[in-house]
Design a protein around this motif. Structure first.
Motif, mmCIF file in Angstrom:
data_model
loop_
_atom_site.group_PDB
_atom_site.id
_atom_site.type_symbol
_atom_site.label_atom_id
_atom_site.label_comp_id
_atom_site.label_asym_id
_atom_site.label_seq_id
_atom_site.Cartn_x
_atom_site.Cartn_y
_atom_site.Cartn_z
ATOM 1 N N SER A 58 54.622 1.034 33.352
ATOM 2 C CA SER A 58 53.778 0.177 34.192
ATOM 3 C C SER A 58 54.627 -0.700 35.116
ATOM 4 C CB SER A 58 52.887 -0.713 33.327
ATOM 5 O OG SER A 58 53.652 -1.700 32.651
ATOM 6 N N GLU A 68 54.466 -4.358 36.750
ATOM 7 C CA GLU A 68 53.760 -5.634 36.713
ATOM 8 C C GLU A 68 53.821 -6.360 38.055
ATOM 9 O OE1 GLU A 68 55.332 -7.660 33.296
ATOM 10 O OE2 GLU A 68 54.165 -6.404 31.919
ATOM 11 N N ARG A 124 50.453 -8.242 38.177
ATOM 12 C CA ARG A 124 49.562 -8.107 37.015
ATOM 13 C C ARG A 124 50.012 -9.105 35.963
ATOM 14 N NH1 ARG A 124 50.253 -2.966 39.064
ATOM 15 N NH2 ARG A 124 48.328 -1.811 39.493
ATOM 16 N N THR A 156 50.627 -7.054 26.925
ATOM 17 C CA THR A 156 50.521 -7.661 28.251
ATOM 18 C C THR A 156 50.976 -9.106 28.299
ATOM 19 O OG1 THR A 156 48.209 -8.241 27.800
ATOM 20 C CG2 THR A 156 48.618 -6.147 28.942
ATOM 21 N N GLU A 192 45.149 -2.513 31.379
ATOM 22 C CA GLU A 192 44.595 -3.166 32.570
ATOM 23 C C GLU A 192 43.433 -4.095 32.243
ATOM 24 O OE1 GLU A 192 43.685 -0.037 35.285
ATOM 25 O OE2 GLU A 192 45.793 0.311 35.823
ATOM 26 N N GLN A 212 44.574 -7.671 31.743
ATOM 27 C CA GLN A 212 45.380 -8.251 32.801
ATOM 28 C C GLN A 212 44.516 -8.776 33.943
ATOM 29 O OE1 GLN A 212 47.772 -4.687 33.511
ATOM 30 N NE2 GLN A 212 49.579 -5.709 32.686
ATOM 31 N N GLU A 213 45.003 -9.809 34.589
ATOM 32 C CA GLU A 213 44.424 -10.308 35.831
ATOM 33 C C GLU A 213 45.303 -9.840 36.992
ATOM 34 O OE1 GLU A 213 41.672 -11.550 36.295
ATOM 35 O OE2 GLU A 213 41.087 -13.102 34.857
ATOM 36 N N LEU A 214 44.688 -9.679 38.150
ATOM 37 C CA LEU A 214 45.417 -9.299 39.351
ATOM 38 C C LEU A 214 45.603 -10.511 40.252
ATOM 39 C CD1 LEU A 214 43.686 -5.907 40.277
ATOM 40 C CD2 LEU A 214 45.746 -6.271 38.905
#
Length: 476
Positions: A121, A123, A135, A164, A463, A466-468
């Motif tokens: 991934s 981030e 992320r 995460t 995902e 996670q926040e974007l």
């Protein structure tokens, strides 16, 4: 007789605030095997406070640091697989061979999938327009898991939170506390910082609701019935937190005449009865092409009668009891409904198998000549009960398959690659199983419609935790 009277909060086993307890039962004998302390709102507050405090530092850990912790957890998970298998067999009646091969194996399999997903991934990345996307961990996560696949669901929720950089409070099913306590011990042994993972035992209306309503919980991840998932969503609404749900199912299994009928029908029935039918994605509606319907009934009757039922501690490919009396009574009621609706009992029926009267065992049951309007074709029975429905054309089969409130999984048996591709693309379900093939660890699991929202497992499971965050490039 065991006593579970501690909760895991802020890195230690602590006394609960509440004094209420409940018996823990063995479904194979209907005997009490332990006592469990139940939490309340104060226990939830303490666990959330610990998780919130831990998030301040754990959210800043690097991916490399989190991967190292996950790999330590993997080593512990491998070492304690047999402990998990024995606990699951004791508390929910899964036969020990199945507990080892499927139930406990999830602790290792899902963890490997998440490690691979985290390793690959990004981030932080630059978008095509030049903006910077990050992320970030979502925050404190409330996790509610069921009794039917206890470690499978714990792993699918706890691991992505830890991976995460989020922190969590787990409320496992109060009916399967042994495996949950072992998992908490595993996280502790792996060396996670205090407060990153917390465990509070309790029931849904008390602990589950307090967790869902808590203002400092950023996300709720729930697996269970559609009814309970709706309640979690309503409880979470006032604080506008993220909610992911993995709920019920009534999965269709389309059987076409061009498949290897002997193999595909027999294996489909074994899949339906797996875990005593207590799986949300079980193929419980067999839709059969009319031209091979009579032949399928012959094969189904033979396979159904051959399905062994037995004591969970014995090695073998038999199925065990249902989970408890409430589940047993529900299954018996719906078998009676099927009889009253005019469906033909091909195999099984009401009552317990001979010689297994003490526990919550049921007869593996197959109904033939069912219509898709019958209750037994529309309601999730959650036991070893299969309904068989004929169809004439491919189009009708697809329509019947999609004519359900659920959309967790769909199954397809065919000897034609073209048909497999054509039909699979039209089935409204989150997972498609063709000719007995299952998706592996690391693939996303979840459903359409009232089977829930969000996905669990691998990259897509990360995902959800996670926040974007997006920003333009910095210019000085």
């Amino acid at each position: 007789m065991f006593t579970l009277n501690k909760f895991y909060i802020d890195g230690a086993w602590v006394d609960p605030s509440a004094t209420e307890t409940m018996p823990v039962m063995n479904p194979a004998s209907n005997s009490q095997i332990g006592v469990l302390s139940l939490g309340n709102g104060d226990d939830v507050n303490a666990a959330v406070a610990a998780a919130k405090k831990a998030f301040e530092s754990f959210s800043k850990t690097s991916k490399a640091e989190r991967l190292e912790l996950l790999k330590r957890l993997l080593a512990v998970s491998k070492a304690r697989q047999e402990d998990l298998a024995q606990a699951i067999t004791t508390e929910m009646g899964a036969p020990i061979s199945m507990s080892r091969a499927s139930q406990a194996d999830c602790a290792v399999g899902h963890l490997k999938g998440f490690i691979a997903a985290l390793e690959s991934s990004e981030e932080r990345e630059t978008l095509a327009n030049g903006d910077i996307l990050s992320r970030e961990p979502i925050g404190v996560c409330g996790l509610i898991t069921p009794w039917n696949w206890p470690i499978n669901q714990i792993a699918l929720k706890v691991i992505p939170a830890l991976a995460t950089g989020s922190t969590c409070v787990l409320k496992p099913s109060e009916h399967t506390p042994l495996s949950a306590q072992i998992y908490a011990e595993m996280v502790h042994e792996a060396g996670y910082p205090a407060g990153v993972f917390n465990l509070v035992f309790g029931d849904g209306p008390t602990v589950g609701s307090a967790l869902s309503r808590h203002k400092d919980v950023a996300m709720m991840s729930f697996t269970g019935s559609t009814r309970a998932g709706i309640l979690v969503t309503k409880d979470a609404a006032d604080t506008v937190k993220r909610v992911t749900l993995e709920l019920g199912g009534k999965s269709p299994n389309l059987v076409f005449a061009d498949c290897d009928l002997e193999t595909r029908v027999a294996e489909s029935i074994a899949e339906c009865f797996h875990n005593s039918g207590q799986s949300c994605n079980a193929p419980t509606r067999m839709l059969v092409e009319s031209s091979c319907y009579d032949k399928v009934l012959e094969i189904a009757a033979e396979a159904g009668k051959a399905q062994a039922v037995g004591e969970p501690t014995q090695i073998g490919d038999h199925i065990g009891p249902l989970f408890d009396q409430i589940q047993y009574d529900r299954v018996q009621k719906l078998i009676q409904v099927g009889i009253d609706e005019g469906a033909k009992v091909l195999v099984g029926g009401l009552g317990k198998p001979e010689g297994l009267e003490d526990g919550w065992y049921v007869k593996p049951t197959i109904f033939a000549d069912v219509t898709n309007e019958m209750r037994i074709a529309r309601e999730e029975i959650f036991g070893p009960v299969l309904v068989i429905i004929p169809f004439d054309t491919e189009e009708e089969g697809i329509r019947l398959a999609n004519d359900t409130d659920y959309g967790l999984a769909a199954y397809l048996q065919t000897g034609s690659l073209e048909r497999a591709e054509r039909v699979a693309s039209q089935l409204r379900a989150g997972g498609i199983h063709i000719n007995g093939q299952d998706a592996g660890y690391g693939s996303p699991f979840g459903g359409y419609k009232q089977s829930g929202n969000g996905r669990e497992g691998g990259r897509f499971g990360l995902e959800d935790f996670q926040e974007l965050k997006v920003r333009a490039p910095i210019k000085l």
